[in-house]
Design an enzyme around this catalytic site. Structure first.
Site, PDB file in Angstrom:
ATOM      1  N   ASP A  62     127.363  48.142  -6.726  1.00 21.64           N
ATOM      2  CA  ASP A  62     128.368  45.993  -6.649  1.00 21.64           C
ATOM      3  C   ASP A  62     126.825  45.225  -6.371  1.00 21.64           C
ATOM      4  O   ASP A  62     127.178  45.428  -5.175  1.00 21.64           O
ATOM      5  CB  ASP A  62     129.434  46.529  -6.729  1.00 21.64           C
ATOM      6  CG  ASP A  62     129.783  44.402  -8.082  1.00 21.64           C
ATOM      7  OD1 ASP A  62     128.870  43.784  -7.123  1.00 21.64           O
ATOM      8  OD2 ASP A  62     131.154  45.095  -8.294  1.00 21.64           O
ATOM      9  N   ALA A  85     121.582  43.238 -13.566  1.00 18.96           N
ATOM     10  CA  ALA A  85     122.698  43.063 -13.439  1.00 18.96           C
ATOM     11  C   ALA A  85     123.303  41.763 -13.899  1.00 18.96           C
ATOM     12  O   ALA A  85     123.066  40.789 -13.059  1.00 18.96           O
ATOM     13  CB  ALA A  85     123.490  43.805 -11.855  1.00 18.96           C
ATOM     14  N   SER A 128     117.150  33.619 -20.388  1.00 15.16           N
ATOM     15  CA  SER A 128     117.568  33.381 -21.115  1.00 15.16           C
ATOM     16  C   SER A 128     117.199  32.145 -21.810  1.00 15.16           C
ATOM     17  O   SER A 128     117.717  30.791 -21.092  1.00 15.16           O
ATOM     18  CB  SER A 128     118.928  33.493 -21.167  1.00 15.16           C
ATOM     19  OG  SER A 128     119.603  33.298 -22.702  1.00 15.16           O
ATOM     20  N   TYR A 152     127.911  31.681 -19.092  1.00 16.99           N
ATOM     21  CA  TYR A 152     127.351  32.336 -18.986  1.00 16.99           C
ATOM     22  C   TYR A 152     125.948  31.092 -18.981  1.00 16.99           C
ATOM     23  O   TYR A 152     125.238  32.018 -18.180  1.00 16.99           O
ATOM     24  CB  TYR A 152     127.451  33.208 -20.027  1.00 16.99           C
ATOM     25  CG  TYR A 152     125.900  34.031 -19.829  1.00 16.99           C
ATOM     26  CD1 TYR A 152     126.041  35.467 -19.390  1.00 16.99           C
ATOM     27  CD2 TYR A 152     125.073  33.372 -21.230  1.00 16.99           C
ATOM     28  CE1 TYR A 152     124.373  36.473 -19.141  1.00 16.99           C
ATOM     29  CE2 TYR A 152     123.823  34.431 -21.116  1.00 16.99           C
ATOM     30  CZ  TYR A 152     123.620  35.535 -20.325  1.00 16.99           C
ATOM     31  OH  TYR A 152     122.395  36.011 -21.114  1.00 16.99           O
ATOM     32  N   LYS A 156     122.926  31.381 -15.616  1.00 18.94           N
ATOM     33  CA  LYS A 156     121.426  31.806 -16.032  1.00 18.94           C
ATOM     34  C   LYS A 156     121.108  30.262 -15.211  1.00 18.94           C
ATOM     35  O   LYS A 156     119.849  30.098 -14.545  1.00 18.94           O
ATOM     36  CB  LYS A 156     121.066  32.177 -16.989  1.00 18.94           C
ATOM     37  CG  LYS A 156     121.518  33.065 -17.322  1.00 18.94           C
ATOM     38  CD  LYS A 156     120.710  33.994 -17.049  1.00 18.94           C
ATOM     39  CE  LYS A 156     121.560  35.021 -16.939  1.00 18.94           C
ATOM     40  NZ  LYS A 156     121.036  36.546 -16.738  1.00 18.94           N
ATOM     41  N   ASN A 182     115.765  36.966 -28.454  1.00 21.42           N
ATOM     42  CA  ASN A 182     117.240  37.489 -28.917  1.00 21.42           C
ATOM     43  C   ASN A 182     116.738  39.067 -28.949  1.00 21.42           C
ATOM     44  O   ASN A 182     116.500  39.508 -29.997  1.00 21.42           O
ATOM     45  CB  ASN A 182     117.656  37.173 -29.778  1.00 21.42           C
ATOM     46  CG  ASN A 182     117.943  35.724 -30.307  1.00 21.42           C
ATOM     47  OD1 ASN A 182     118.075  34.503 -29.050  1.00 21.42           O
ATOM     48  ND2 ASN A 182     119.843  35.761 -30.928  1.00 21.42           N
ATOM     49  N   ALA A 219     130.837  39.118 -41.058  1.00 17.46           N
ATOM     50  CA  ALA A 219     131.377  37.713 -40.924  1.00 17.46           C
ATOM     51  C   ALA A 219     129.856  37.316 -40.560  1.00 17.46           C
ATOM     52  O   ALA A 219     129.243  36.991 -39.625  1.00 17.46           O
ATOM     53  CB  ALA A 219     132.261  37.406 -40.104  1.00 17.46           C
TER      54      ALA A 219
HETATM   55  P1  NAD Z   1     123.987  45.002 -19.664  1.00 20.25           P
HETATM   56  O1  NAD Z   1     125.404  44.647 -20.257  1.00 20.25           O
HETATM   57  O2  NAD Z   1     123.985  46.077 -21.745  1.00 20.25           O
HETATM   58  O3  NAD Z   1     124.120  45.821 -18.475  1.00 20.25           O
HETATM   59  C1  NAD Z   1     124.043  44.558 -17.334  1.00 20.25           C
HETATM   60  C2  NAD Z   1     124.288  46.116 -16.610  1.00 20.25           C
HETATM   61  O4  NAD Z   1     124.327  45.735 -14.992  1.00 20.25           O
HETATM   62  C3  NAD Z   1     125.243  47.285 -17.100  1.00 20.25           C
HETATM   63  O5  NAD Z   1     125.080  48.475 -16.601  1.00 20.25           O
HETATM   64  C4  NAD Z   1     126.718  46.756 -15.850  1.00 20.25           C
HETATM   65  O6  NAD Z   1     127.464  47.879 -15.721  1.00 20.25           O
HETATM   66  C5  NAD Z   1     125.704  46.116 -14.587  1.00 20.25           C
HETATM   67  N1  NAD Z   1     126.358  45.748 -14.337  1.00 20.25           N
HETATM   68  C6  NAD Z   1     127.378  44.370 -14.212  1.00 20.25           C
HETATM   69  N2  NAD Z   1     127.573  43.257 -12.998  1.00 20.25           N
HETATM   70  C7  NAD Z   1     127.173  44.043 -12.061  1.00 20.25           C
HETATM   71  C8  NAD Z   1     127.495  44.755 -10.477  1.00 20.25           C
HETATM   72  N3  NAD Z   1     127.987  42.994 -10.612  1.00 20.25           N
HETATM   73  N4  NAD Z   1     126.629  44.818 -10.372  1.00 20.25           N
HETATM   74  C9  NAD Z   1     125.964  45.709 -10.232  1.00 20.25           C
HETATM   75  N5  NAD Z   1     126.109  46.414 -11.602  1.00 20.25           N
HETATM   76  C10 NAD Z   1     126.550  45.219 -12.897  1.00 20.25           C
HETATM   77  O7  NAD Z   1     123.167  43.232 -20.231  1.00 20.25           O
HETATM   78  P2  NAD Z   1     122.036  43.599 -20.333  1.00 20.25           P
HETATM   79  O8  NAD Z   1     121.763  43.086 -22.482  1.00 20.25           O
HETATM   80  O9  NAD Z   1     120.897  45.094 -20.470  1.00 20.25           O
HETATM   81  O10 NAD Z   1     121.197  42.187 -20.209  1.00 20.25           O
HETATM   82  C11 NAD Z   1     120.647  42.271 -19.021  1.00 20.25           C
HETATM   83  C12 NAD Z   1     120.482  41.381 -18.394  1.00 20.25           C
HETATM   84  O11 NAD Z   1     119.053  39.902 -19.612  1.00 20.25           O
HETATM   85  C13 NAD Z   1     121.985  40.111 -17.948  1.00 20.25           C
HETATM   86  O12 NAD Z   1     121.258  39.657 -17.106  1.00 20.25           O
HETATM   87  C14 NAD Z   1     122.040  39.787 -19.196  1.00 20.25           C
HETATM   88  O13 NAD Z   1     122.347  38.428 -18.649  1.00 20.25           O
HETATM   89  C15 NAD Z   1     120.419  38.838 -19.489  1.00 20.25           C
HETATM   90  N6  NAD Z   1     120.348  38.648 -20.668  1.00 20.25           N
HETATM   91  C16 NAD Z   1     120.444  39.187 -21.859  1.00 20.25           C
HETATM   92  C17 NAD Z   1     120.042  39.487 -22.912  1.00 20.25           C
HETATM   93  C18 NAD Z   1     120.761  40.194 -24.386  1.00 20.25           C
HETATM   94  O14 NAD Z   1     120.733  39.077 -25.552  1.00 20.25           O
HETATM   95  N7  NAD Z   1     120.701  41.224 -23.740  1.00 20.25           N
HETATM   96  C19 NAD Z   1     119.499  37.437 -22.966  1.00 20.25           C
HETATM   97  C20 NAD Z   1     119.546  37.287 -21.930  1.00 20.25           C
HETATM   98  C21 NAD Z   1     119.243  37.248 -21.513  1.00 20.25           C
HETATM   99  N1  UDP Z   2     125.699  35.505 -36.088  1.00 21.90           N
HETATM  100  C1  UDP Z   2     126.500  35.549 -37.270  1.00 21.90           C
HETATM  101  N2  UDP Z   2     127.951  37.308 -37.376  1.00 21.90           N
HETATM  102  C2  UDP Z   2     127.847  37.540 -36.161  1.00 21.90           C
HETATM  103  C3  UDP Z   2     127.122  37.265 -35.241  1.00 21.90           C
HETATM  104  C4  UDP Z   2     125.808  36.458 -35.226  1.00 21.90           C
HETATM  105  O1  UDP Z   2     126.304  35.653 -38.402  1.00 21.90           O
HETATM  106  O2  UDP Z   2     128.641  38.317 -36.581  1.00 21.90           O
HETATM  107  C5  UDP Z   2     124.747  34.988 -35.997  1.00 21.90           C
HETATM  108  C6  UDP Z   2     125.194  33.559 -34.452  1.00 21.90           C
HETATM  109  O3  UDP Z   2     126.098  32.863 -35.523  1.00 21.90           O
HETATM  110  C7  UDP Z   2     123.627  33.507 -35.263  1.00 21.90           C
HETATM  111  C8  UDP Z   2     122.796  34.747 -34.980  1.00 21.90           C
HETATM  112  O4  UDP Z   2     123.819  35.547 -35.726  1.00 21.90           O
HETATM  113  O5  UDP Z   2     123.093  32.371 -36.146  1.00 21.90           O
HETATM  114  C9  UDP Z   2     122.251  35.626 -33.763  1.00 21.90           C
HETATM  115  O6  UDP Z   2     124.055  35.630 -33.078  1.00 21.90           O
HETATM  116  P1  UDP Z   2     123.391  36.543 -31.356  1.00 21.90           P
HETATM  117  O7  UDP Z   2     124.929  36.182 -30.957  1.00 21.90           O
HETATM  118  O8  UDP Z   2     123.064  37.748 -31.927  1.00 21.90           O
HETATM  119  O9  UDP Z   2     122.680  35.937 -30.923  1.00 21.90           O
HETATM  120  P2  UDP Z   2     122.749  34.469 -30.167  1.00 21.90           P
HETATM  121  O10 UDP Z   2     124.019  33.285 -31.083  1.00 21.90           O
HETATM  122  O11 UDP Z   2     123.691  34.632 -28.498  1.00 21.90           O
HETATM  123  O12 UDP Z   2     121.060  33.784 -30.007  1.00 21.90           O
END
Ligand code: NAD
Ligand code: UDP
Length: 341
Positions: A62, A85, A128, A152, A156, A182, A219
């Site tokens: 962790d 992470a 993000s 959340y 960030k 996204n 939905a």
């Molecule tokens: P994910 O959950 O698939 O990956 C995160 C990984 O971190 C997982 O493998 C989890 O087991 C590990 N983890 C969580 N807490 C931990 C800790 N305290 N110590 C060690 N490992 C830990 O998520 P992801 O989609 O790959 O996202 C990666 C990063 O990108 C995150 O910080 C997320 O907030 C950011 N992000 C993701 C998105 C998205 O849409 N997926 C968008 C914007 C930002």
């Molecule tokens: N959305 C939706 N149904 C779902 C999940 C998402 O209509 O089950 C819509 C949501 O309202 C947004 C878009 O899809 O307009 C993208 O949503 P997501 O949660 O994937 O990304 P974020 O909102 O975090 O940008």
């Protein structure tokens, strides 16, 4: 001793980290994953090795565990850290804010403190588009950050501010903040992808589960937004484009250090929920049943990136279109109906 550069990937077993690990290994870097597997599986690491035919070593642990991090930095000659992470479910963060601040803020501070102590000062951070809040679109990196709607999102923004303060205190730091739009879809060979536990919160994995027959219908959260067809518009980016953006950011830091920089990683185009449904149906031939429901609290009508700064400075541009995103999304789900199990 290897002359290869070793990049530490906290959270590297997860969705974005695993795809980025492939891109880094293929570019000639070595990687070391540290992950607590709270939202991932060791199987993704095995798959990284199968794809790249290179080693993807890992430590189960962790980022809040300082002793463990110190041991890792002692044992390995780490060159840079890309942190993935963290906890990422927006809705859950409203119910468990302390868990989110603990993991996403305290965890990253702990990591940065250990890096500072070990004099490793190259850091790439997963931020993000949520940090922009409700700002005029498209978002550029100069768009003032807003107040993110969820705990959340605020984690960030807090880390972004901490990184800026850190760089101002010590210009030896070399920091890239990547603001993801996204990320969706999967590596083209279908071996890695997004593997959310339980019912997905996000649109693309939800559609994929409906297509796989695991969920009845989608939905659609609102059709009365001031958008092209009333449904929400987002900037969806193929995960491999996003992963390649990390490599370019790391290369930039190598050639322009010390540095503190922020880049949007998006395509610059927005698609509505119904446009995504239609694109998926067209690419796969599978009909996605849906019903229109109420808006989801906290959702913005529409946002997308101005990605021109990354194009200019990183020589990076998203290449894969919406059809490729849908094809590769379905390819992963079709080949892995039960995720990595
Ligand atoms: P994910 O959950 O698939 O990956 C995160 C990984 O971190 C997982 O493998 C989890 O087991 C590990 N983890 C969580 N807490 C931990 C800790 N305290 N110590 C060690 N490992 C830990 O998520 P992801 O989609 O790959 O996202 C990666 C990063 O990108 C995150 O910080 C997320 O907030 C950011 N992000 C993701 C998105 C998205 O849409 N997926 C968008 C914007 C930002
Ligand atoms: N959305 C939706 N149904 C779902 C999940 C998402 O209509 O089950 C819509 C949501 O309202 C947004 C878009 O899809 O307009 C993208 O949503 P997501 O949660 O994937 O990304 P974020 O909102 O975090 O940008």
């Amino acid at each position: 001793m290897s002359d290869k550069k070793l990049v530490l990937l906290p959270g590297g077993a997860g969705y974005i980290g695993s795809h980025t690990a492939v891109v880094l290994l293929q570019a000639g870097y070595e990687v070391l994953v540290v992950d607590n597997f709270s939202n991932s599986s060791e199987i993704s690491l095995q798959r990284i090795e199968n794809i790249t035919e290179k080693k993807c070593p890992y430590v189960r642990g962790d980022i809040r565990d300082r002793k463990l991090l110190l041991e890792i930095f002692q044992q390995y000659d780490i060159y840079a850290v890309m942190n993935f992470a963290g906890l990422k479910a927006v809705g859950e963060s409203c119910k468990k804010p302390l868990s989110y601040y603990n993991c996403n803020v305290f965890g990253v501070i702990n990591l940065l403190e250990v890096m500072q102590e070990r004099n490793v000062k190259t850091f790439v951070f997963s931020s993000s588009a949520t940090v922009y809040g409700d700002a005029p679109i498209p978002y550029t990196e100069n768009t003032p950050t807003g107040i993110p709607i969820s705990p959340y999102g605020r984690t960030k923004l807090h880390i972004e501010q901490i990184l800026s303060d850190l760089y101002n205190s010590d210009n030896a730091w070399n920091i890239a903040i990547l603001r993801y739009f996204n990320p969706i879809s999967a590596i083209e060979n279908g071996l890695l992808g997004e593997n959310p536990q339980g019912i997905p919160n996000n649109l693309a994995p939800y559609i994929a589960k409906v297509a796989a027959g695991k969920l009845k219908e989608l939905a659609v959260f609102g059709n009365d937004y001031p958008t092209v067809d009333g449904t929400g518009v987002r900037d969806y980016i193929h995960i491999m484009d996003l992963a390649e953006g990390h490599l370019r950011a790391l290369n930039y830091l190598e050639n322009n250090h010390p540095n503190f920089n922020i880049w949007n990683l998006g395509t610059g185009s927005g698609y509505s929920v119904l446009e995504i449904v239609r694109a998926f149906e067209k690419e796969t031939g599978i009909t996605i049943p849906y019903k229109i429901t109420a808006r989801r609290p906290g959702d913005l009508p529409e946002f997308y990136a101005d990605p021109s700064k990354a194009e200019r400075e990183l020589n990076w541009k998203a290449k894969r279109d919406i059809n490729a995103m849908m094809r590769d999304l379905w390819n992963f789900i079709k080949n892995n109906p039960n995720g990595y199990e």
